[in-house]
Structures are given as C-alpha cells and as structure tokens.
Design a protein around this motif. Structure first.
Motif, PDB file in Angstrom:
ATOM      1  N   ARG A 184      82.632  21.488 -68.806  1.00 31.88           N
ATOM      2  CA  ARG A 184      82.297  22.626 -67.940  1.00 31.88           C
ATOM      3  C   ARG A 184      80.788  22.855 -67.864  1.00 31.88           C
ATOM      4  NH1 ARG A 184      84.235  25.050 -72.675  1.00 31.88           N
ATOM      5  NH2 ARG A 184      82.691  26.409 -73.723  1.00 31.88           N
ATOM      6  N   ASP A 185      80.071  22.506 -68.972  1.00 33.05           N
ATOM      7  CA  ASP A 185      78.621  22.670 -68.960  1.00 33.05           C
ATOM      8  C   ASP A 185      78.004  21.846 -70.085  1.00 33.05           C
ATOM      9  OD1 ASP A 185      79.083  24.162 -71.324  1.00 33.05           O
ATOM     10  OD2 ASP A 185      79.088  26.057 -70.229  1.00 33.05           O
ATOM     11  N   MET A 190      77.542  19.224 -75.892  1.00 35.13           N
ATOM     12  CA  MET A 190      76.845  19.194 -77.183  1.00 35.13           C
ATOM     13  C   MET A 190      77.748  19.701 -78.306  1.00 35.13           C
ATOM     14  SD  MET A 190      74.064  17.839 -76.252  1.00 35.13           S
ATOM     15  CE  MET A 190      72.996  17.997 -77.686  1.00 35.13           C
ATOM     16  N   ALA A 191      78.580  20.684 -78.006  1.00 35.62           N
ATOM     17  CA  ALA A 191      79.508  21.198 -79.023  1.00 35.62           C
ATOM     18  C   ALA A 191      80.514  20.127 -79.423  1.00 35.62           C
ATOM     19  CB  ALA A 191      80.233  22.436 -78.486  1.00 35.62           C
ATOM     20  N   LEU A 221      68.525  18.975 -65.690  1.00 36.82           N
ATOM     21  CA  LEU A 221      68.466  17.612 -65.166  1.00 36.82           C
ATOM     22  C   LEU A 221      69.845  16.977 -65.111  1.00 36.82           C
ATOM     23  CD1 LEU A 221      65.258  16.363 -67.026  1.00 36.82           C
ATOM     24  CD2 LEU A 221      65.528  16.579 -64.544  1.00 36.82           C
ATOM     25  N   TYR A 222      70.631  17.203 -66.142  1.00 37.53           N
ATOM     26  CA  TYR A 222      71.994  16.654 -66.176  1.00 37.53           C
ATOM     27  C   TYR A 222      72.785  17.173 -64.979  1.00 37.53           C
ATOM     28  CZ  TYR A 222      75.892  14.589 -68.885  1.00 37.53           C
ATOM     29  OH  TYR A 222      76.920  13.795 -69.321  1.00 37.53           O
ATOM     30  N   ALA A 227      76.196  16.150 -61.841  1.00 37.34           N
ATOM     31  CA  ALA A 227      77.314  17.090 -61.702  1.00 37.34           C
ATOM     32  C   ALA A 227      78.251  16.680 -60.570  1.00 37.34           C
ATOM     33  CB  ALA A 227      76.788  18.499 -61.460  1.00 37.34           C
ATOM     34  N   THR A 228      79.540  16.953 -60.763  1.00 40.54           N
ATOM     35  CA  THR A 228      80.542  16.694 -59.736  1.00 40.54           C
ATOM     36  C   THR A 228      80.467  17.777 -58.665  1.00 40.54           C
ATOM     37  OG1 THR A 228      82.227  17.971 -60.910  1.00 40.54           O
ATOM     38  CG2 THR A 228      82.030  15.631 -61.459  1.00 40.54           C
ATOM     39  N   GLY A 229      81.291  17.637 -57.646  1.00 39.78           N
ATOM     40  CA  GLY A 229      81.288  18.596 -56.555  1.00 39.78           C
ATOM     41  C   GLY A 229      81.636  20.005 -56.980  1.00 39.78           C
ATOM     42  N   ASP A 230      82.447  20.146 -58.031  1.00 36.85           N
ATOM     43  CA  ASP A 230      82.807  21.477 -58.509  1.00 36.85           C
ATOM     44  C   ASP A 230      81.948  21.928 -59.686  1.00 36.85           C
ATOM     45  OD1 ASP A 230      83.784  19.720 -60.363  1.00 36.85           O
ATOM     46  OD2 ASP A 230      85.849  20.443 -60.330  1.00 36.85           O
ATOM     47  N   GLY A 231      80.828  21.214 -59.918  1.00 39.45           N
ATOM     48  CA  GLY A 231      79.867  21.659 -60.914  1.00 39.45           C
ATOM     49  C   GLY A 231      80.122  21.214 -62.337  1.00 39.45           C
TER      50      GLY A 231
END
Length: 279
Positions: A184-185, A190-191, A221-222, A227-231
C-alpha cells in the motif's frame, strides 16, 4: 593470503532475525520463505526418490521444519554443522545471499552428501527489490551527495549457476521464479523487510539511522517511478533455485570429444551441406 573483507555482519544479521521474530507482522512477512518451501516441495515430488537422511540449512527452522519430517535443521553459520557424507538430501534455504563465502557454503553442503545425493539451494536473485534499490540510491545521492551500502547485492542466475560447478556438483542446474508483490505504501514494504529479518546487515553499512529526509525522498521516487494505477507500490521478488548432485559413477557422463560413432546428419536424416566458402 589476506582474507577478503566480510560482506555480512553476522552479529547484526542474528540481531535482525531475533527482532523479526518478536514483531507482530513476522508470520505474514515470511511469505517468501513459504513460497520457496512450497516450490522445493514440488521439486522433490518430481524427483520421485525417497530421502531418508535430509538436512536443511536455514536461519528460520520454524518455517522449514515441515519440508521433510525428521530433517536435521542446521543454522546457516559460516561453518555448517553438517556431518561429512551423512545425508542424501541437503537444502540450503534462503540464507546463501548472506554468506561471506558462498562457494564455501556450497562445498560444505556437497561434502555432507552421500554419493548421488541431491542438493537444492534457494535464495533471492539479482532482480529482487530492484525498485527499492534504485529509489534508495537516487534518494541518498540527491539528499547527501553520496552513496552508502544499504541493500545486499544479489547474484545473477548465470553467476550463481557457475558457483555450483566450482563447488564440484554434478549435473548442476539454475533456474528462477519471479513474483511481484504489491504494497500500500513505502512504509509497509520497509516493515515487511524488518519483520522478515532482511534489513541492512552489511558489514560496510553506516552505523547510524538513515535520515528521515532520505527515506522520504526514496518513498517519493518509488511512487513516482513504479506505482501502479491505483497507487500501490510493486516490489519484485526473484527466487533462484540451484540444483546439483554429489558426483557418483552411476550418473550419466558426457562422451569424449570425437567419440561419436554416427554423423549428426545421418542421425537427423538430412543431407549434409558443405559450409559456404568466404567470398
């Protein structure tokens, strides 16, 4: 001879693995290990052989202990606790990329095999986390003006296959499986790395926390680059599988050059054409 500098800080790696086991997301974050374990299980079924003395080299025995009931579980230390000639199957499970001497690990595994025993290793390949590596490198260069060791360098499949030959395995084969995982982000990615014990344990790493500004820039930057179309953020996972056998006289051997008793054209049932002369 002088020893090459160590790639991995083994004490830091052990700390990261202990911390990972305490984190609430640890079980879910170990999905790559389970993916690798299930793939190897299918490979062993295809071999169609009963293994009576298996051993598994791993830093996470709780994930791999069900691969073969009764298997000897061995930590992926620099010197492996494997008895010479004691096993008909040795699995090196998701730890070879952290080895300071990968060839030494392979040689120790081969020596632990009985003649015609099977060896399988699985480890992350060179395409793994390429999005994260690129984003972190560019972010650090922008913010600090330099680069520091952050993500473990991972071998390409051709180079890893060559290691099997150098280690003395017969009939070596290298292949890979590529999966894309979406997060999702940036923080969720990282987690997962922390919860799986795969954070920075490089011996040459900086001995302080990464600046928040570097991480923020890497996250931006990532997202802008991948990112995909839905973020959501995709992360590539490549698993490289190395398979080989302990040498044995019963195995198929290549013919000596010039020992063929039939022409290739005759075997294929085609006419032999002379090579064209140079114009």
């Amino acid at each position: 001879m002088t020893q090459p500098p160590a790639l991995t800080d083994r004490e830091a790696l052990a700390r990261h693995r202990r911390r990972a086991r305490r984190l609430p997301g640890h079980d879910a974050a170990m999905f790559v290990h389970r993916l690798a374990r299930d793939d190897i299980q299918e490979r062993l079924i295809e071999v169609n052989r009963t293994f009576t003395s298996p051993a598994v080299v791993t830093g996470f025995p709780e994930i791999w202990e069900d691969l073969r009931p009764g298997a000897v579980m061995v930590p992926d230390d620099e010197v492996l606790a494997l008895e010479v000639g004691a096993h008909d199957l040795v699995i090196h499970a998701m730890g070879l990329h952290w080895a300071n001497d990968p060839i030494g690990q392979l040689v120790q595994c081969r020596r632990a095999l009985r003649p015609d025993g099977l060896f399988i290793a699985v480890l992350p390949g060179g395409r793994s986390l390429n999005e994260l590596r690129a984003s972190l490198a560019e972010a650090e260069a922008r913010v600090t003006g330099g680069l520091s060791p952050r993500v473990l360098p991972m071998g390409e499949i051709r180079d890893l296959g060559a290691l099997m030959q150098r280690a003395g395995f017969a009939l070596p084969v290298a292949d890979s499986l590529v999966q894309t995982v979406e997060y999702r982000d940036f923080a969720a990615l990282m987690a997962d790395l922390r919860a799986s014990g795969e954070t920075n344990a490089l011996a040459a790493r900086l001995r302080h926390f990464t600046r928040r500004s570097v991480l923020a820039e890497a996250a931006a930057l990532y997202a802008s680059s991948f990112a995909t179309g839905d973020g959501r953020l995709p992360a590539t996972v490549e698993l490289v599988f190395l398979t080989g056998w302990a040498p044995d006289e019963s195995q198929q051997q290549p013919l000596r050059p010039g020992s063929a008793k039939q022409r290739l054209a005759d075997a294929l049932g085609v006419a032999e054409e002379p090579l064209p002369k140079d114009s």
